[in-house]
Design a protein around this motif. Structure first.
Motif, PDB file in Angstrom:
ATOM      1  N   LEU A  60     -47.410 -34.861 -21.951  1.00  0.00           N
ATOM      2  CA  LEU A  60     -46.949 -34.451 -20.628  1.00  0.00           C
ATOM      3  C   LEU A  60     -45.527 -34.924 -20.348  1.00  0.00           C
ATOM      4  CD1 LEU A  60     -47.631 -33.141 -17.874  1.00  0.00           C
ATOM      5  CD2 LEU A  60     -48.451 -35.389 -17.142  1.00  0.00           C
ATOM      6  N   TYR A  61     -45.253 -36.199 -20.566  1.00  0.00           N
ATOM      7  CA  TYR A  61     -43.933 -36.736 -20.241  1.00  0.00           C
ATOM      8  C   TYR A  61     -42.846 -36.039 -21.038  1.00  0.00           C
ATOM      9  CZ  TYR A  61     -39.969 -39.873 -19.889  1.00  0.00           C
ATOM     10  OH  TYR A  61     -38.712 -40.379 -19.689  1.00  0.00           O
ATOM     11  N   GLU A  62     -43.082 -35.861 -22.334  1.00  0.00           N
ATOM     12  CA  GLU A  62     -42.061 -35.225 -23.158  1.00  0.00           C
ATOM     13  C   GLU A  62     -41.863 -33.760 -22.788  1.00  0.00           C
ATOM     14  OE1 GLU A  62     -45.690 -36.251 -25.799  1.00  0.00           O
ATOM     15  OE2 GLU A  62     -44.704 -36.967 -23.976  1.00  0.00           O
ATOM     16  N   GLN A  97     -37.737 -33.376 -22.459  1.00  0.00           N
ATOM     17  CA  GLN A  97     -37.095 -32.175 -22.999  1.00  0.00           C
ATOM     18  C   GLN A  97     -36.120 -31.572 -21.983  1.00  0.00           C
ATOM     19  OE1 GLN A  97     -39.169 -28.610 -24.106  1.00  0.00           O
ATOM     20  NE2 GLN A  97     -40.629 -28.699 -22.417  1.00  0.00           N
ATOM     21  N   TRP A  98     -36.325 -31.807 -20.677  1.00  0.00           N
ATOM     22  CA  TRP A  98     -35.339 -31.353 -19.685  1.00  0.00           C
ATOM     23  C   TRP A  98     -34.055 -32.178 -19.801  1.00  0.00           C
ATOM     24  CZ3 TRP A  98     -34.808 -27.141 -16.884  1.00  0.00           C
ATOM     25  CH2 TRP A  98     -33.805 -27.116 -15.902  1.00  0.00           C
ATOM     26  N   GLU A 110     -30.179 -30.700 -20.637  1.00  0.00           N
ATOM     27  CA  GLU A 110     -28.944 -30.957 -19.907  1.00  0.00           C
ATOM     28  C   GLU A 110     -27.888 -31.598 -20.796  1.00  0.00           C
ATOM     29  OE1 GLU A 110     -30.496 -33.323 -16.658  1.00  0.00           O
ATOM     30  OE2 GLU A 110     -30.376 -31.587 -15.310  1.00  0.00           O
ATOM     31  N   GLN A 111     -28.295 -32.574 -21.594  1.00  0.00           N
ATOM     32  CA  GLN A 111     -27.331 -33.273 -22.435  1.00  0.00           C
ATOM     33  C   GLN A 111     -26.893 -32.423 -23.617  1.00  0.00           C
ATOM     34  OE1 GLN A 111     -28.864 -37.140 -23.466  1.00  0.00           O
ATOM     35  NE2 GLN A 111     -28.866 -37.846 -21.329  1.00  0.00           N
ATOM     36  N   ALA A 112     -27.798 -31.616 -24.163  1.00  0.00           N
ATOM     37  CA  ALA A 112     -27.436 -30.751 -25.291  1.00  0.00           C
ATOM     38  C   ALA A 112     -26.381 -29.734 -24.871  1.00  0.00           C
ATOM     39  CB  ALA A 112     -28.671 -30.051 -25.838  1.00  0.00           C
ATOM     40  N   MET A 113     -26.451 -29.250 -23.634  1.00  0.00           N
ATOM     41  CA  MET A 113     -25.403 -28.340 -23.150  1.00  0.00           C
ATOM     42  C   MET A 113     -24.096 -29.094 -22.946  1.00  0.00           C
ATOM     43  SD  MET A 113     -27.220 -25.571 -20.597  1.00  0.00           S
ATOM     44  CE  MET A 113     -28.058 -26.742 -19.516  1.00  0.00           C
ATOM     45  N   PRO A 158     -38.224 -29.396 -28.491  1.00  0.00           N
ATOM     46  CA  PRO A 158     -37.845 -28.777 -27.218  1.00  0.00           C
ATOM     47  C   PRO A 158     -37.644 -27.274 -27.359  1.00  0.00           C
ATOM     48  CG  PRO A 158     -35.965 -29.864 -28.209  1.00  0.00           C
ATOM     49  CD  PRO A 158     -37.138 -30.172 -29.091  1.00  0.00           C
ATOM     50  N   HIS A 159     -37.496 -26.604 -26.224  1.00  0.00           N
ATOM     51  CA  HIS A 159     -37.263 -25.159 -26.226  1.00  0.00           C
ATOM     52  C   HIS A 159     -36.178 -24.805 -25.224  1.00  0.00           C
ATOM     53  CE1 HIS A 159     -39.853 -25.200 -22.623  1.00  0.00           C
ATOM     54  NE2 HIS A 159     -39.257 -24.072 -22.306  1.00  0.00           N
TER      55      HIS A 159
END
Length: 389
Positions: free
Chosen positions: A125-127, A132-133, A137-140, A385-386
């Protein structure tokens, strides 16, 4: 639907540990894996994951309504007779459910097929919700993925809102106790995250371990300070409660449980043949039968044999023509089995991929993806992540 290889954030492990995500690695192997992500179109999410999830949830309510009035079905589900009236009461009293996860086989083209419903004690649940959110944000920001990507993920907001509604409607009255088993880092992490959501919703909370719950002379549950427990979120399966000493006090305890007892019908693999019997031919369902039912002879070709109470892939057996059966060891099976037509997971670059569709207060609101080198998803399967773009 595509699997896209990516660079990883240099400091993701440090971030995970600072946030309490301490089970990011299991037995020196990655559990959280951001060396790749899965890309979806908005249409795939809305039409192939979100809409079927809502529809299946409504079908499940019809199954519960039928099951609670049928001693034959409750017997097939291996639910102890001492709990039949208690489960019925939890349904008739409209005790509120919090969350669940539908697991699908989905390749981005054909209809998603329901493999099982983790309706009582789902983890990851947490992940799915937070980590993953944060990755998105950081991947962008780091140009690891294009600017303007989105994610199917309002899990956190929906959890906070669900707790607020429970509090407002007096479904949670007074302090909310939340419990997990000792020495289970993933379970504890899940419950502590849910406690954070409840706190954000304005609830007065207290965390404890299941092993710390006491029973007083009047049969009421108490915490370590001898405070009475009135509402309890427990990451502890109903089928365990119904057969252990702790469970004997449950029906008369006066405790409101999250998840409610009626969820024990949906967390049971017997849900799968019940759904098929009632809604045979539904595009998101697979032919499924109780293993000892003569109608199981209708199942043709490859199939999967599942114990009624199996968790995290334990005791799953995959039978494929011309091949040795694929089995996962575990403690389940004495309670009985179901058989389900095999709908293989899609394989991306050697990874068998399963979609976990999250529901909060019975509303679809997010997704988590697990992959494994094996066709059977287990507790050690990696989480990726997706993105939507």
């Amino acid at each position: 639907m595509q699997r896209i290889s990516l660079e990883q954030r240099d400091d993701w492990k440090t971030q995970a540990e600072n946030l309490g995500f301490n089970f990011h690695t299991i037995d020196d192997a990655p559990y959280w894996d951001e060396s790749a992500c899965y890309r979806f179109s908005l249409e795939q999410i809305e039409n192939d994951i979100e809409d079927p999830s809502e529809e299946i949830e409504n079908l499940c309510f019809e199954v519960v309504q039928r099951a609670i009035n049928s001693e034959e079905i409750l017997t097939k589900l291996a639910i102890p007779t001492d709990f039949w009236d208690y489960i019925r009461a939890s349904w008739f009293n409209q005790e509120k459910n919090l969350y669940g996860r539908l697991d699908f086989s989905y390749d981005g083209q054909s209809p998603a097929k329901l493999l099982e419903y983790n309706a009582d004690t789902p983890t990851s649940l947490y992940e799915s919700s937070v980590f993953q959110w944060l990755w998105l944000e950081q991947a962008m920001e780091l140009d690891l993925i294009p600017k303007g990507c989105d994610q199917y993920n309002s899990i956190h907001e929906q959890l906070v809102e669900a707790f607020q509604n429970m509090h407002r409607n007096k479904d949670i009255d007074g302090k909310l106790h939340l419990a997990a088993c000792q020495d289970t880092p993933e379970d504890e992490g899940t419950v502590r995250y849910l406690e954070e959501c409840a706190t954000q919703a304005g609830l007065d909370t207290r965390f404890l371990f299941m092993e710390e719950i006491g029973v007083d002379a009047n049969g009421h549950f108490t915490d370590l300070d001898d405070m009475g427990i009135r509402t309890l979120f427990k990451l502890y399966p109903w089928e365990w409660i119904m057969t252990d000493d702790f469970g004997k006090a449950v029906p008369q305890s006066g405790v409101t449980f999250i998840e409610p007892a009626w969820k024990s019908i949906l967390s049971n693999k017997g849900l799968l043949p019940l759904l098929w019997e009632m809604f045979e031919g539904h595009p998101n369902l697979l032919p499924s039968y109780f293993a000892n039912d003569p109608s199981a002879a209708n199942l043709e070709g490859d199939y999967v044999k599942k114990p009624l109470f199996s968790r995290e892939g334990s005791n799953i057996e995959m039978i494929r023509q011309g091949e040795q059966p694929l089995k996962v060891a575990g403690p389940y099976g004495e309670e009985g089995h179901v058989v389900q037509a095999l709908h293989p997971l899609p394989v991306f670059e050697g990874n068998h991929t399963v979609i976990g569709s999250w529901l909060v207060a019975s509303k679809p609101c997010g997704m988590g993806i697990r992959e494994d080198n094996s066709p059977i998803t287990k507790d050690s399967s990696r989480f990726l992540p997706h993105v939507i773009y």
